[in-house]
Design a protein around this motif. Structure first.
Motif, PDB file in Angstrom:
ATOM      1  N   ILE A 127       0.845  -1.196   0.000  1.00 60.21           N
ATOM      2  CA  ILE A 127       0.000   0.000   0.000  1.00 60.21           C
ATOM      3  C   ILE A 127       0.877   1.242   0.000  1.00 60.21           C
ATOM      4  O   ILE A 127       1.752   1.390   0.852  1.00 60.21           O
ATOM      5  N   ARG A 128       0.646   2.111  -0.943  1.00 60.25           N
ATOM      6  CA  ARG A 128       1.348   3.403  -0.959  1.00 60.25           C
ATOM      7  C   ARG A 128       0.296   4.493  -1.132  1.00 60.25           C
ATOM      8  O   ARG A 128      -0.534   4.413  -2.051  1.00 60.25           O
ATOM      9  N   ARG A 129       0.324   5.457  -0.262  1.00 64.48           N
ATOM     10  CA  ARG A 129      -0.632   6.553  -0.373  1.00 64.48           C
ATOM     11  C   ARG A 129      -0.074   7.824   0.265  1.00 64.48           C
ATOM     12  O   ARG A 129       0.784   7.775   1.142  1.00 64.48           O
ATOM     13  N   VAL A 130      -0.597   8.956  -0.192  1.00 70.52           N
ATOM     14  CA  VAL A 130      -0.261  10.259   0.380  1.00 70.52           C
ATOM     15  C   VAL A 130      -1.450  10.709   1.202  1.00 70.52           C
ATOM     16  O   VAL A 130      -2.597  10.666   0.727  1.00 70.52           O
ATOM     17  N   ARG A 131      -1.211  11.109   2.455  1.00 71.95           N
ATOM     18  CA  ARG A 131      -2.279  11.557   3.342  1.00 71.95           C
ATOM     19  C   ARG A 131      -2.300  13.078   3.391  1.00 71.95           C
ATOM     20  O   ARG A 131      -1.250  13.725   3.442  1.00 71.95           O
ATOM     21  N   TYR A 132      -3.504  13.621   3.413  1.00 67.35           N
ATOM     22  CA  TYR A 132      -3.692  15.071   3.473  1.00 67.35           C
ATOM     23  C   TYR A 132      -4.561  15.416   4.682  1.00 67.35           C
ATOM     24  O   TYR A 132      -5.515  14.702   5.001  1.00 67.35           O
ATOM     25  N   VAL A 133      -4.240  16.489   5.360  1.00 68.15           N
ATOM     26  CA  VAL A 133      -5.045  16.989   6.463  1.00 68.15           C
ATOM     27  C   VAL A 133      -5.464  18.412   6.108  1.00 68.15           C
ATOM     28  O   VAL A 133      -4.620  19.290   5.903  1.00 68.15           O
ATOM     29  N   ASN A 134      -6.779  18.608   6.014  1.00 62.63           N
ATOM     30  CA  ASN A 134      -7.334  19.912   5.595  1.00 62.63           C
ATOM     31  C   ASN A 134      -6.715  20.381   4.280  1.00 62.63           C
ATOM     32  O   ASN A 134      -6.419  21.562   4.102  1.00 62.63           O
ATOM     33  N   ILE A 137      -0.527  18.472   2.549  1.00 61.34           N
ATOM     34  CA  ILE A 137       0.190  17.204   2.648  1.00 61.34           C
ATOM     35  C   ILE A 137       0.595  16.934   4.089  1.00 61.34           C
ATOM     36  O   ILE A 137       1.214  17.767   4.750  1.00 61.34           O
ATOM     37  N   PHE A 138       0.214  15.748   4.577  1.00 61.43           N
ATOM     38  CA  PHE A 138       0.531  15.337   5.943  1.00 61.43           C
ATOM     39  C   PHE A 138       1.652  14.296   5.960  1.00 61.43           C
ATOM     40  O   PHE A 138       2.599  14.406   6.738  1.00 61.43           O
ATOM     41  N   ALA A 139       1.541  13.270   5.090  1.00 60.47           N
ATOM     42  CA  ALA A 139       2.538  12.200   5.111  1.00 60.47           C
ATOM     43  C   ALA A 139       2.436  11.340   3.857  1.00 60.47           C
ATOM     44  O   ALA A 139       1.411  11.314   3.173  1.00 60.47           O
ATOM     45  N   TYR A 140       3.529  10.634   3.599  1.00 60.85           N
ATOM     46  CA  TYR A 140       3.549   9.588   2.581  1.00 60.85           C
ATOM     47  C   TYR A 140       3.729   8.275   3.318  1.00 60.85           C
ATOM     48  O   TYR A 140       4.635   8.119   4.144  1.00 60.85           O
ATOM     49  N   THR A 165       6.227  20.894   8.785  1.00 60.63           N
ATOM     50  CA  THR A 165       4.966  20.779   9.524  1.00 60.63           C
ATOM     51  C   THR A 165       4.942  19.595  10.483  1.00 60.63           C
ATOM     52  O   THR A 165       3.885  19.240  11.000  1.00 60.63           O
ATOM     53  N   SER A 166       6.098  18.982  10.727  1.00 60.90           N
ATOM     54  CA  SER A 166       6.133  17.785  11.562  1.00 60.90           C
ATOM     55  C   SER A 166       6.658  18.098  12.952  1.00 60.90           C
ATOM     56  O   SER A 166       7.650  18.805  13.117  1.00 60.90           O
ATOM     57  N   ARG A 190       6.560   9.038   6.034  1.00 56.17           N
ATOM     58  CA  ARG A 190       7.526  10.118   5.859  1.00 56.17           C
ATOM     59  C   ARG A 190       6.773  11.448   5.877  1.00 56.17           C
ATOM     60  O   ARG A 190       5.733  11.595   5.225  1.00 56.17           O
ATOM     61  N   PHE A 191       7.302  12.424   6.627  1.00 54.24           N
ATOM     62  CA  PHE A 191       6.610  13.677   6.871  1.00 54.24           C
ATOM     63  C   PHE A 191       7.470  14.884   6.472  1.00 54.24           C
ATOM     64  O   PHE A 191       8.687  14.865   6.670  1.00 54.24           O
TER      65      PHE A 191
END
Length: 241
Positions: free
Chosen positions: A132-139, A142-145, A232-233, A227-228
């Motif tokens: 599973i590979r995905r990019v996470r977004y918050v509002n 970019i939050f994390a990969y 913003t981390s 990975r962040f």
């Protein structure tokens, strides 16, 4: 439900706390412990992994399991063995409640695990795993990969689930997450970081979290690397002495 591996872990924990095994001492091998508790080697493996998560023991490949040299016995500590807030595997959705968490799925595939993956997940080398590979977004930012390896036998995943919350899906399936062994470190951005938007250029610092997570029956269900962006981390830990 009282799982056998927890009973084994509790007994070994008390033995270490009572000084039966000294800091730095090599513990009996897993076959001997299994014989002592009249159980299986897999059950012992799960018990020892739980103690590893707690920071009490560590494993040395080809040598065995040792009590950590920096462990100081303290039978009266109510906090011993509890997973600190920084180590609780809540996932991005749970840790960002009140915010909009979305995902861009880059890959959902299945393959045979590597030997290292099979060993860590305690599965047969022929049991397939999800990649599973995905990019996470918050509002919208970019939050994390995330790059995750998960046994396909744990649950059935779809892109729709990955666009939302994997942990939320597991809970809906009646699976309970027990804990995680987490390593946090810094790294230099690579091509993937730049391609996914985690970094603007190669060599830029990024925050990395590697973790191996467990269900309440002791079964590891996830190997992941997140990975962040360094801008913003931030990690916050409450430590009680």
């Amino acid at each position: 439900m009282a799982y056998k591996y927890k009973e084994v872990a509790n007994t070994l924990r008390h033995q270490i706390q009572n000084g039966q095994y000294e800091p730095g001492e090599l513990m009996p091998d897993q076959n001997q412990i299994a014989k002592n508790f009249n159980t299986t080697r897999i059950t012992v493996h799960k018990a020892l992994q739980l103690l590893m998560v707690e920071g009490m023991v560590y494993s040395k490949r080809g040598s065995g399991t040792y009590v950590r040299k920096d462990y100081v016995p303290n039978q009266h500590s109510d906090n011993f063995g509890k997973v600190s807030p920084i180590d609780k595997p809540f996932g991005a959705t749970m840790t960002n409640q009140g915010k909009t968490v979305t995902s861009k799925v880059l890959e959902l595939s299945a393959r045979i695990p590597t030997k290292d993956e099979a060993d860590k997940l305690i599965i047969q080398p022929t049991e397939p795993v999800y990649v599973i590979r995905r990019v996470r977004y918050v509002n919208g930012k970019i939050f994390a990969y995330e790059h995750t390896i998960m046994p396909t036998a744990i649950t059935t995943l779809t892109e729709d689930i990955l666009e939302k919350s994997i942990y939320g899906h597991l809970q809906q399936e009646g699976l309970s997450i027990e804990g995680t062994h987490r390593i946090v470190h810094a790294d230099k951005a690579d091509h993937t970081d730049v391609d996914t938007g985690i970094a603007k250029k190669i060599g830029e610092p990024v925050l990395v979290i590697n973790q191996l997570s467990y269900l309440d029956d002791g079964q590891p269900f996830e190997i992941s690397e997140s990975r962040f962006p360094y801008q913003t981390s931030r990690l916050t830990a409450d430590i009680t002495l």
